[in-house]
Scaffold this motif. Structure first.
Motif: not given
Ligand code: 5AD
Length: 363
Positions: A64-66, A158-162, A231-233
């Protein structure tokens, strides 16, 4: 209080959360100072460059963030050719970068895994093992991980992201599985890769306790490398429309504290000072180094593809070529009293100890 925590050998989740919540200038300075001392003692002050090649933005995932999520139709999809990738790798070699990172959206097709296998072998064949190969290509099956390793790749991000499965569920559609991500991390380690993971910092609903849990998670899975950023929208994503509870400055500072605390707890791992830090401040990557990071991934993706790999709004380097960036970065690294480890692989010391069986951190 802060000094007392910083003197301890093992930190609890509460103590880590307390360090992540530091606000005053003086306490922050002490935290970074401590992290820097740990960095100097365990990994030194060489900065290792990895040439980042964002080879394609086709993605089967819908996070949802990417910005390159499957559901974003406002994006032209691209895939670099084998020759373009090898040329970018050659640039890395000529510039003394010890390794390249091949990153792309997640593609689990057989044709993609064959292509990557061929590219990895091509890098080995053309440069005779002088270039390390790190992969950042998402969740794949064990066999694919094995084939890529056999072809010559030796690190995997490979990020777990959280690391909080509940929070993970909020940022990913239902068919994305937290457990699968964990299994992939285990499979990568089993295969023999140096394994990197990481999280995003400043996500809606994420607390200092969650982040403290992330640091303990890195420790628990015995990660060799860490890559994290704020995190950046991105405006074309479902989460891009929600408001972000932290200001950019708060997210930057929290990310820097997260780097510092990760350095203090994990000690001998490689930690990247990521592009997302620079997105929030022009000097973000240098600040990351001063907070305890020791790796930078300069972007070697061809200019014509840069716009297609916009993970979030304001991603830096979309219009700055690799040569200009390299020169600027080198000066800035010298200005903060560090040097670039040119021509060196710069493997995570933790990995060496792990495979020799004496990596115990105990936390
Ligand atoms: N803000 C910051 N990092 C992001 N990633 C993906 N979308 C965003 C976002 N909106 C990061 C994720 C992914 C990496 C390739 O980029 O953590 O694993």
């Amino acid at each position: 209080m802060i000094d007392e925590i910083l003197r301890k050998e093992h930190l609890s989740r509460e103590e880590i959360a307390a360090l992540l919540s530091i606000e005053g200038e003086e306490d922050t300075r002490r935290l970074f100072q401590r992290a820097y001392a740990v960095k100097r003692g365990h990994v030194g002050t060489a900065v290792y460059f990895r040439g980042l090649i964002e080879l394609g933005n086709v993605c089967g995932k819908d996070c949802f963030y990417c910005g390159i999520r499957r559901g974003n139709s406002s994006l032209e999809r691209y895939m670099m050719t084998r020759e373009e990738i090898l040329d970018a790798a050659e640039l890395a070699l000529n510039w003394g970068y010890g390794s390249v990172v091949l990153q792309a959206g997640e593609d689990r097709s057989a044709c993609f895994s064959d292509f990557i296998e061929d590219v990895i072998a091509g890098i080995g064949g053309r440069f005779g093992g002088a270039l390390g190969v790190t992969l950042s290509l998402g969740e794949q099956d064990d066999e694919t991980y094995r084939r890529w390793f056999a072809a010559g790749a030796h690190r995997y991000l490979l990020r777990i992201e959280t690391s909080d499965s509940g929070l993970y569920g909020r940022f990913h559609p239902e068919d994305h599985s937290f457990e699968r991500r964990l299994r992939c991390l285990a499979a990568l380690k089993e295969t023999g890769y140096q394994v990197g993971t990481g999280v995003m910092i400043g996500l809606p609903g994420q607390t200092a306790e969650h982040l403290a849990g992330d640091v303990l998670f890195f420790n628990k899975i015995d990660a060799d490398m860490i890559g994290m950023g704020p995190y950046i929208p991105h405006s074309d994503t479902p989460m891009g429309k929600d408001c972000v509870p932290f200001s950019p400055e708060e997210r930057l500072n929290l990310a820097l504290r997260m780097i510092a605390v990760t350095r203090i707890v994990l000690k001998d791992v490689n930690i990247a000072s990521t592009t997302a830090l620079q997105a929030l401040s022009d000097t973000g990557r240098e600040l990351g180094l001063l907070a305890g990071a020791n790796v930078i991934m300069p972007n070697l993706t061809g200019m014509k593809y840069r716009g297609g790999y916009r993970l979030y709004d304001g991603k830096p380097g979309i219009d700055e070529n690799a040569a200009a960036f390299r020169e600027r970065l080198e000066t800035r690294i010298r200005d903060i009293g560090e040097y670039v480890g040119y021509g060196l692989r710069g493997d995570s010391p933790h990995y060496g100890k792990r495979v020799r069986g004496d990596a115990g951190r105990g936390n």
